[in-house]
Design a protein around this motif. Structure first.
Motif, PDB file in Angstrom:
ATOM      1  N   LEU A   6      33.140  42.331  41.768  1.00  0.00           N
ATOM      2  CA  LEU A   6      34.095  43.430  41.958  1.00  0.00           C
ATOM      3  C   LEU A   6      34.783  43.326  43.300  1.00  0.00           C
ATOM      4  O   LEU A   6      35.981  43.613  43.428  1.00  0.00           O
ATOM      5  CB  LEU A   6      33.370  44.774  41.825  1.00  0.00           C
ATOM      6  CG  LEU A   6      32.914  45.159  40.415  1.00  0.00           C
ATOM      7  CD1 LEU A   6      32.032  46.401  40.463  1.00  0.00           C
ATOM      8  CD2 LEU A   6      34.110  45.395  39.495  1.00  0.00           C
ATOM      9  N   PHE A   7      34.040  42.921  44.317  1.00  0.00           N
ATOM     10  CA  PHE A   7      34.596  42.775  45.666  1.00  0.00           C
ATOM     11  C   PHE A   7      35.662  41.682  45.692  1.00  0.00           C
ATOM     12  O   PHE A   7      36.737  41.851  46.273  1.00  0.00           O
ATOM     13  CB  PHE A   7      33.462  42.462  46.648  1.00  0.00           C
ATOM     14  CG  PHE A   7      33.860  42.534  48.084  1.00  0.00           C
ATOM     15  CD1 PHE A   7      34.339  43.719  48.633  1.00  0.00           C
ATOM     16  CD2 PHE A   7      33.756  41.422  48.906  1.00  0.00           C
ATOM     17  CE1 PHE A   7      34.703  43.799  49.960  1.00  0.00           C
ATOM     18  CE2 PHE A   7      34.125  41.491  50.244  1.00  0.00           C
ATOM     19  CZ  PHE A   7      34.601  42.681  50.772  1.00  0.00           C
ATOM     20  N   ILE A   8      35.375  40.545  45.030  1.00  0.00           N
ATOM     21  CA  ILE A   8      36.328  39.434  44.982  1.00  0.00           C
ATOM     22  C   ILE A   8      37.585  39.827  44.211  1.00  0.00           C
ATOM     23  O   ILE A   8      38.710  39.582  44.649  1.00  0.00           O
ATOM     24  CB  ILE A   8      35.678  38.188  44.347  1.00  0.00           C
ATOM     25  CG1 ILE A   8      34.571  37.642  45.249  1.00  0.00           C
ATOM     26  CG2 ILE A   8      36.721  37.096  44.092  1.00  0.00           C
ATOM     27  CD1 ILE A   8      33.718  36.570  44.596  1.00  0.00           C
ATOM     28  N   VAL A   9      37.401  40.448  43.047  1.00  0.00           N
ATOM     29  CA  VAL A   9      38.540  40.853  42.219  1.00  0.00           C
ATOM     30  C   VAL A   9      39.397  41.873  42.958  1.00  0.00           C
ATOM     31  O   VAL A   9      40.630  41.824  42.922  1.00  0.00           O
ATOM     32  CB  VAL A   9      38.058  41.422  40.865  1.00  0.00           C
ATOM     33  CG1 VAL A   9      39.224  42.044  40.098  1.00  0.00           C
ATOM     34  CG2 VAL A   9      37.405  40.326  40.031  1.00  0.00           C
ATOM     35  N   SER A  10      38.747  42.799  43.655  1.00  0.00           N
ATOM     36  CA  SER A  10      39.472  43.806  44.426  1.00  0.00           C
ATOM     37  C   SER A  10      40.338  43.154  45.500  1.00  0.00           C
ATOM     38  O   SER A  10      41.486  43.559  45.721  1.00  0.00           O
ATOM     39  CB  SER A  10      38.477  44.781  45.070  1.00  0.00           C
ATOM     40  OG  SER A  10      39.146  45.705  45.899  1.00  0.00           O
ATOM     41  N   LYS A  11      39.815  42.133  46.152  1.00  0.00           N
ATOM     42  CA  LYS A  11      40.588  41.429  47.178  1.00  0.00           C
ATOM     43  C   LYS A  11      41.753  40.655  46.556  1.00  0.00           C
ATOM     44  O   LYS A  11      42.863  40.633  47.099  1.00  0.00           O
ATOM     45  CB  LYS A  11      39.686  40.472  47.955  1.00  0.00           C
ATOM     46  CG  LYS A  11      38.845  41.160  49.017  1.00  0.00           C
ATOM     47  CD  LYS A  11      38.186  40.136  49.931  1.00  0.00           C
ATOM     48  CE  LYS A  11      37.547  40.814  51.131  1.00  0.00           C
ATOM     49  NZ  LYS A  11      36.962  39.846  52.081  1.00  0.00           N
ATOM     50  N   LEU A  12      41.496  40.019  45.427  1.00  0.00           N
ATOM     51  CA  LEU A  12      42.553  39.251  44.769  1.00  0.00           C
ATOM     52  C   LEU A  12      43.708  40.148  44.344  1.00  0.00           C
ATOM     53  O   LEU A  12      44.869  39.745  44.407  1.00  0.00           O
ATOM     54  CB  LEU A  12      41.988  38.518  43.554  1.00  0.00           C
ATOM     55  CG  LEU A  12      41.139  37.270  43.832  1.00  0.00           C
ATOM     56  CD1 LEU A  12      40.500  36.769  42.554  1.00  0.00           C
ATOM     57  CD2 LEU A  12      41.995  36.171  44.456  1.00  0.00           C
ATOM     58  N   ARG A  13      43.385  41.352  43.898  1.00  0.00           N
ATOM     59  CA  ARG A  13      44.424  42.290  43.447  1.00  0.00           C
ATOM     60  C   ARG A  13      45.455  42.551  44.532  1.00  0.00           C
ATOM     61  O   ARG A  13      46.630  42.773  44.247  1.00  0.00           O
ATOM     62  CB  ARG A  13      43.802  43.621  43.031  1.00  0.00           C
ATOM     63  CG  ARG A  13      43.104  43.605  41.707  1.00  0.00           C
ATOM     64  CD  ARG A  13      42.492  44.964  41.400  1.00  0.00           C
ATOM     65  NE  ARG A  13      43.498  45.992  41.153  1.00  0.00           N
ATOM     66  CZ  ARG A  13      43.851  46.926  42.028  1.00  0.00           C
ATOM     67  NH1 ARG A  13      43.312  46.970  43.234  1.00  0.00           N
ATOM     68  NH2 ARG A  13      44.758  47.817  41.708  1.00  0.00           N
ATOM     69  N   LYS A  14      45.023  42.534  45.780  1.00  0.00           N
ATOM     70  CA  LYS A  14      45.924  42.851  46.889  1.00  0.00           C
ATOM     71  C   LYS A  14      46.961  41.763  47.134  1.00  0.00           C
ATOM     72  O   LYS A  14      47.921  41.977  47.858  1.00  0.00           O
ATOM     73  CB  LYS A  14      45.108  43.082  48.166  1.00  0.00           C
ATOM     74  CG  LYS A  14      44.216  44.309  48.091  1.00  0.00           C
ATOM     75  CD  LYS A  14      43.374  44.465  49.345  1.00  0.00           C
ATOM     76  CE  LYS A  14      42.462  45.692  49.232  1.00  0.00           C
ATOM     77  NZ  LYS A  14      41.589  45.855  50.422  1.00  0.00           N
TER      78      LYS A  14
END
Length: 321
Positions: free
Chosen positions: A102-110
């Motif tokens: 979730l942390f990685i996906v959240s960063k990628l979204r940005k």
């Protein structure tokens, strides 16, 4: 006054860099300035971006009339289709804890555009909800990965506390050489610290419970440097083995799937629905497992020891039924 304005411009720029959609009206209310002042601040940001176009990857702040807000666009941002592909790979690999994923996906979204972020979230929401990580014995696969990368780069001798397949715990002193990913798991490729024959050993990184870095360093001769590309071409399921050429007959539905699975494979003969394929592989448990997974679609022709190993395995399986 000028310092206040500079702080405000930097704050707006920071928010834009982190993928925020910045509404003109709300910014004006938040900083107690006019809409024209917000426009001037954005113009100042765009002047900076234009002067440093190469550094900022052709970034530009644009106004969205639909959202009535400012959005930062850049060549550096991932396109939604690129981000979607990356997220699908991360979710399919299942190698990270749900928290790390979730942390990685959240960063990628940005790093994608703001306009379609909502659509992207809707597309991957269900898969994230049903995400099941593979079981891990270490505190963090990501932390283990990065620490091992640093040890490989620094040529540091390490000791690892490792859980074997039978769940017994051992300590191994190693010269770390490379990291690979295969079938849900990251692997450390290393040599035993006292091994003068340089026989590669494979360790699942999620089973490494502890890493101790020693003060001693090592050097690897060019002949002992590890070739990850060669291993990826010839290895199945990360079982070690000697390099051999195999030949087998395939009569299944998807010939392309076999060629994709075995990158060194070549078709040397075709007769109707049957194809004779040759490939260079690491001869070990891994290639036997793969060939058996194809069932009656595969008939191994060479080498003779592989034919015998396949027959022995089939006889054992037959006795189960």
């Amino acid at each position: 006054m000028e310092n206040e304005r500079l702080d405000r411009v930097l704050e707006i720029f920071y928010r834009l860099l982190h993928g925020e959609v910045v509404p003109n009206r709300l910014i004006a209310e938040e900083y107690r300035i006019s809409s024209k002042s917000v426009s001037r601040d954005v113009a100042r940001i765009n002047d900076f971006l234009a002067e440093h176009r190469e550094l900022m990857q052709n970034a530009e702040v644009t106004y969205s009339h639909k959202d009535r807000a400012y959005i930062l666009k850049s060549d550096e941002f991932l396109k939604n289709q690129e981000l979607f592909a990356l997220v699908k790979v991360i979710l399919g690999a299942r190698c990270f804890s749900k928290e790390d994923m979730l942390f990685i996906v959240s960063k990628l979204r940005k790093f994608t555009t703001a306009n379609d972020r909502k659509l992207l979230d809707e597309v991957i929401l269900r898969e994230i909800y049903h995400y099941h990580e593979v079981r891990s014995d270490c505190n963090s696969v990501i932390n283990n990965l990065w620490r091992l990368v640093q040890c490989i780069d620094g040529k540091k001798v390490i000791s690892v506390t490792y859980l074997k397949m039978d769940r017994s715990e051992v300590v191994r002193k190693l010269k770390p050489a490379a990291i690979m990913f295969s079938e849900y798991y990251f692997y450390l490729i290393a040599y035993a610290a006292d091994d003068t024959q340089y026989k590669a050993r494979y360790f699942r990184i999620d089973r490494i419970k502890n890493i101790v870095e020693h003060r001693e360093n090592f050097q690897l001769d060019r002949e002992h440097s590890f070739d990850e590309g060669d291993l990826r071409e010839k290895n199945q399921f990360m079982f070690p083995g000697d390099n051999v050429r195999i030949t087998f007959e395939f009569s299944g539905l998807s010939l392309q799937a076999v060629l994709d699975r075995l990158p060194t494979a070549k078709i040397i003969e075709q007769n109707g629905t049957k194809s004779v394929i040759t490939a260079e592989v690491n001869y070990g448990r891994g290639i036997i497992m793969y060939l058996l997974s194809q069932g009656s679609w595969v008939k191994v022709l060479e080498p003779k020891p592989l034919v015998e190993d396949m027959l022995a395995e089939i006889k054992i399986m037959r006795n189960y039924y």
